[in-house]
Design a protein around this motif. Sequence first.
Motif, PDB file in Angstrom:
ATOM      1  N   LEU A 124       0.803  -1.218   0.000  1.00 50.42           N
ATOM      2  CA  LEU A 124       0.000   0.000   0.000  1.00 50.42           C
ATOM      3  C   LEU A 124       0.838   1.270   0.000  1.00 50.42           C
ATOM      4  O   LEU A 124       0.533   2.209  -0.698  1.00 50.42           O
ATOM      5  CB  LEU A 124      -0.938  -0.004   1.215  1.00 50.42           C
ATOM      6  N   GLY A 125       1.908   1.348   0.737  1.00 50.29           N
ATOM      7  CA  GLY A 125       2.657   2.590   0.867  1.00 50.29           C
ATOM      8  C   GLY A 125       3.894   2.689  -0.005  1.00 50.29           C
ATOM      9  O   GLY A 125       4.737   3.542   0.238  1.00 50.29           O
ATOM     10  N   LEU A 126       4.016   1.850  -0.992  1.00 45.96           N
ATOM     11  CA  LEU A 126       5.222   1.853  -1.814  1.00 45.96           C
ATOM     12  C   LEU A 126       5.226   3.013  -2.798  1.00 45.96           C
ATOM     13  O   LEU A 126       4.182   3.503  -3.230  1.00 45.96           O
ATOM     14  CB  LEU A 126       5.347   0.541  -2.571  1.00 45.96           C
ATOM     15  N   VAL A 127       6.420   3.460  -3.166  1.00 44.96           N
ATOM     16  CA  VAL A 127       6.579   4.602  -4.064  1.00 44.96           C
ATOM     17  C   VAL A 127       6.024   4.273  -5.450  1.00 44.96           C
ATOM     18  O   VAL A 127       5.456   5.139  -6.115  1.00 44.96           O
ATOM     19  CB  VAL A 127       8.071   5.000  -4.140  1.00 44.96           C
ATOM     20  N   LYS A 128       6.161   3.035  -5.882  1.00 45.63           N
ATOM     21  CA  LYS A 128       5.667   2.635  -7.205  1.00 45.63           C
ATOM     22  C   LYS A 128       4.165   2.851  -7.312  1.00 45.63           C
ATOM     23  O   LYS A 128       3.675   3.409  -8.297  1.00 45.63           O
ATOM     24  CB  LYS A 128       6.025   1.161  -7.449  1.00 45.63           C
ATOM     25  N   ASN A 129       3.431   2.455  -6.278  1.00 49.77           N
ATOM     26  CA  ASN A 129       1.979   2.628  -6.301  1.00 49.77           C
ATOM     27  C   ASN A 129       1.586   4.099  -6.200  1.00 49.77           C
ATOM     28  O   ASN A 129       0.615   4.535  -6.806  1.00 49.77           O
ATOM     29  CB  ASN A 129       1.338   1.835  -5.171  1.00 49.77           C
ATOM     30  N   LEU A 130       2.348   4.875  -5.424  1.00 53.17           N
ATOM     31  CA  LEU A 130       2.088   6.312  -5.329  1.00 53.17           C
ATOM     32  C   LEU A 130       2.300   6.978  -6.684  1.00 53.17           C
ATOM     33  O   LEU A 130       1.504   7.817  -7.100  1.00 53.17           O
ATOM     34  CB  LEU A 130       2.996   6.942  -4.279  1.00 53.17           C
ATOM     35  N   GLY A 131       3.356   6.606  -7.374  1.00 55.88           N
ATOM     36  CA  GLY A 131       3.622   7.158  -8.701  1.00 55.88           C
ATOM     37  C   GLY A 131       2.546   6.799  -9.705  1.00 55.88           C
ATOM     38  O   GLY A 131       2.157   7.637 -10.530  1.00 55.88           O
ATOM     39  N   LYS A 132       2.035   5.571  -9.647  1.00 61.78           N
ATOM     40  CA  LYS A 132       0.957   5.161 -10.557  1.00 61.78           C
ATOM     41  C   LYS A 132      -0.296   5.999 -10.334  1.00 61.78           C
ATOM     42  O   LYS A 132      -0.966   6.397 -11.274  1.00 61.78           O
ATOM     43  CB  LYS A 132       0.632   3.681 -10.352  1.00 61.78           C
ATOM     44  N   GLU A 133      -0.623   6.268  -9.070  1.00 62.67           N
ATOM     45  CA  GLU A 133      -1.810   7.075  -8.777  1.00 62.67           C
ATOM     46  C   GLU A 133      -1.576   8.549  -9.093  1.00 62.67           C
ATOM     47  O   GLU A 133      -2.445   9.216  -9.641  1.00 62.67           O
ATOM     48  CB  GLU A 133      -2.214   6.933  -7.306  1.00 62.67           C
ATOM     49  N   LEU A 134      -0.383   9.041  -8.752  1.00 65.67           N
ATOM     50  CA  LEU A 134      -0.103  10.459  -8.919  1.00 65.67           C
ATOM     51  C   LEU A 134      -0.009  10.843 -10.389  1.00 65.67           C
ATOM     52  O   LEU A 134      -0.513  11.893 -10.798  1.00 65.67           O
ATOM     53  CB  LEU A 134       1.200  10.806  -8.202  1.00 65.67           C
ATOM     54  N   PHE A 135       0.615  10.009 -11.197  1.00 62.47           N
ATOM     55  CA  PHE A 135       0.771  10.324 -12.608  1.00 62.47           C
ATOM     56  C   PHE A 135      -0.245   9.598 -13.481  1.00 62.47           C
ATOM     57  O   PHE A 135      -0.113   9.567 -14.689  1.00 62.47           O
ATOM     58  CB  PHE A 135       2.194   9.998 -13.064  1.00 62.47           C
ATOM     59  N   GLY A 136      -1.271   9.038 -12.873  1.00 63.07           N
ATOM     60  CA  GLY A 136      -2.369   8.422 -13.612  1.00 63.07           C
ATOM     61  C   GLY A 136      -3.591   9.310 -13.538  1.00 63.07           C
ATOM     62  O   GLY A 136      -3.680  10.340 -14.222  1.00 63.07           O
ATOM     63  N   PRO A 137      -4.540   8.958 -12.680  1.00 60.14           N
ATOM     64  CA  PRO A 137      -5.778   9.752 -12.611  1.00 60.14           C
ATOM     65  C   PRO A 137      -5.602  11.148 -12.008  1.00 60.14           C
ATOM     66  O   PRO A 137      -6.419  12.020 -12.238  1.00 60.14           O
ATOM     67  CB  PRO A 137      -6.701   8.904 -11.733  1.00 60.14           C
ATOM     68  N   PHE A 138      -4.518  11.375 -11.269  1.00 58.67           N
ATOM     69  CA  PHE A 138      -4.311  12.677 -10.629  1.00 58.67           C
ATOM     70  C   PHE A 138      -3.229  13.501 -11.311  1.00 58.67           C
ATOM     71  O   PHE A 138      -2.620  14.370 -10.696  1.00 58.67           O
ATOM     72  CB  PHE A 138      -3.958  12.485  -9.147  1.00 58.67           C
ATOM     73  N   MET A 139      -3.005  13.253 -12.598  1.00 59.15           N
ATOM     74  CA  MET A 139      -1.955  13.970 -13.325  1.00 59.15           C
ATOM     75  C   MET A 139      -2.273  15.454 -13.463  1.00 59.15           C
ATOM     76  O   MET A 139      -1.415  16.302 -13.219  1.00 59.15           O
ATOM     77  CB  MET A 139      -1.773  13.339 -14.711  1.00 59.15           C
ATOM     78  N   LEU A 140      -3.508  15.788 -13.840  1.00 60.90           N
ATOM     79  CA  LEU A 140      -3.866  17.192 -14.032  1.00 60.90           C
ATOM     80  C   LEU A 140      -3.806  17.991 -12.724  1.00 60.90           C
ATOM     81  O   LEU A 140      -3.183  19.066 -12.704  1.00 60.90           O
ATOM     82  CB  LEU A 140      -5.258  17.297 -14.670  1.00 60.90           C
ATOM     83  N   PRO A 141      -4.391  17.512 -11.619  1.00 62.01           N
ATOM     84  CA  PRO A 141      -4.242  18.289 -10.369  1.00 62.01           C
ATOM     85  C   PRO A 141      -2.791  18.411  -9.910  1.00 62.01           C
ATOM     86  O   PRO A 141      -2.393  19.453  -9.375  1.00 62.01           O
ATOM     87  CB  PRO A 141      -5.062  17.494  -9.345  1.00 62.01           C
ATOM     88  N   PHE A 142      -1.985  17.378 -10.136  1.00 60.71           N
ATOM     89  CA  PHE A 142      -0.576  17.433  -9.761  1.00 60.71           C
ATOM     90  C   PHE A 142       0.158  18.523 -10.546  1.00 60.71           C
ATOM     91  O   PHE A 142       0.914  19.311  -9.975  1.00 60.71           O
ATOM     92  CB  PHE A 142       0.072  16.062  -9.996  1.00 60.71           C
ATOM     93  N   GLU A 143      -0.083  18.591 -11.844  1.00 62.19           N
ATOM     94  CA  GLU A 143       0.577  19.606 -12.664  1.00 62.19           C
ATOM     95  C   GLU A 143       0.048  20.997 -12.359  1.00 62.19           C
ATOM     96  O   GLU A 143       0.809  21.971 -12.375  1.00 62.19           O
ATOM     97  CB  GLU A 143       0.393  19.276 -14.151  1.00 62.19           C
ATOM     98  N   LEU A 144      -1.247  21.123 -12.059  1.00 66.03           N
ATOM     99  CA  LEU A 144      -1.798  22.426 -11.686  1.00 66.03           C
ATOM    100  C   LEU A 144      -1.187  22.919 -10.370  1.00 66.03           C
ATOM    101  O   LEU A 144      -0.919  24.115 -10.214  1.00 66.03           O
ATOM    102  CB  LEU A 144      -3.315  22.361 -11.580  1.00 66.03           C
ATOM    103  N   CYS A 145      -0.957  22.009  -9.429  1.00 68.85           N
ATOM    104  CA  CYS A 145      -0.303  22.394  -8.172  1.00 68.85           C
ATOM    105  C   CYS A 145       1.125  22.856  -8.419  1.00 68.85           C
ATOM    106  O   CYS A 145       1.590  23.813  -7.780  1.00 68.85           O
ATOM    107  CB  CYS A 145      -0.317  21.231  -7.190  1.00 68.85           C
ATOM    108  N   SER A 146       1.826  22.211  -9.332  1.00 71.20           N
ATOM    109  CA  SER A 146       3.197  22.631  -9.617  1.00 71.20           C
ATOM    110  C   SER A 146       3.219  24.007 -10.269  1.00 71.20           C
ATOM    111  O   SER A 146       4.082  24.833  -9.954  1.00 71.20           O
ATOM    112  CB  SER A 146       3.903  21.605 -10.501  1.00 71.20           C
TER     113      SER A 146
END
Length: 165
Positions: A124-146
């Motif tokens: 559950l807490g692995l970086v690989k899974n975080l990256g899949k979620e962050l750069f998958g369905p949450f790509m647009l909010p992540f880039e807007l935050c940057s």
Amino acid sequence: MGTSVFYFVATLSIIFSLLVIFSKNPVHSVLYLIVTFFTFTVHYILLNAQFLAVVNFIVYMGAIMVLFLFVLMLLNLNKDNEPLKSGLLKVVGVIAGCCLLVTLAGALKATAISDPVVLKNANLGLVKNLGKELFGPFMLPFELCSILLLSAMVGAILLTKKEKV
């Protein structure tokens, strides 16, 4: 083994956080805060959240605590120069402390009736899974935050820039 390590680190977290509050010397208080953040890093590792552990270690223990130490050293805190606290500020502090105690009592009451959390997915807490979620369905909010953080940084630089006369 895992629960005994948890209880040991939790006890250390509580002890060092109390030392942060009750320490008379602000530099010692910051050093106790660094140890407290280290115990939080151990908690993240026990929860299998390696990314949060590394971020906590680098950002909080590395950057922010060094910044706190430099600020405290530059402030030159003397008890003679510190103004006396007003009575209203003391009353507000007592009310805030009572609210904290009520919140802690409610949390302890809620833990007595709840079941312990059992991690069903070991990954559950692995970086690989975080990256899949962050750069998958949450790509647009992540880039807007940057972009928002970049514009805030440029705005802060422009506000502090002195104009040439």
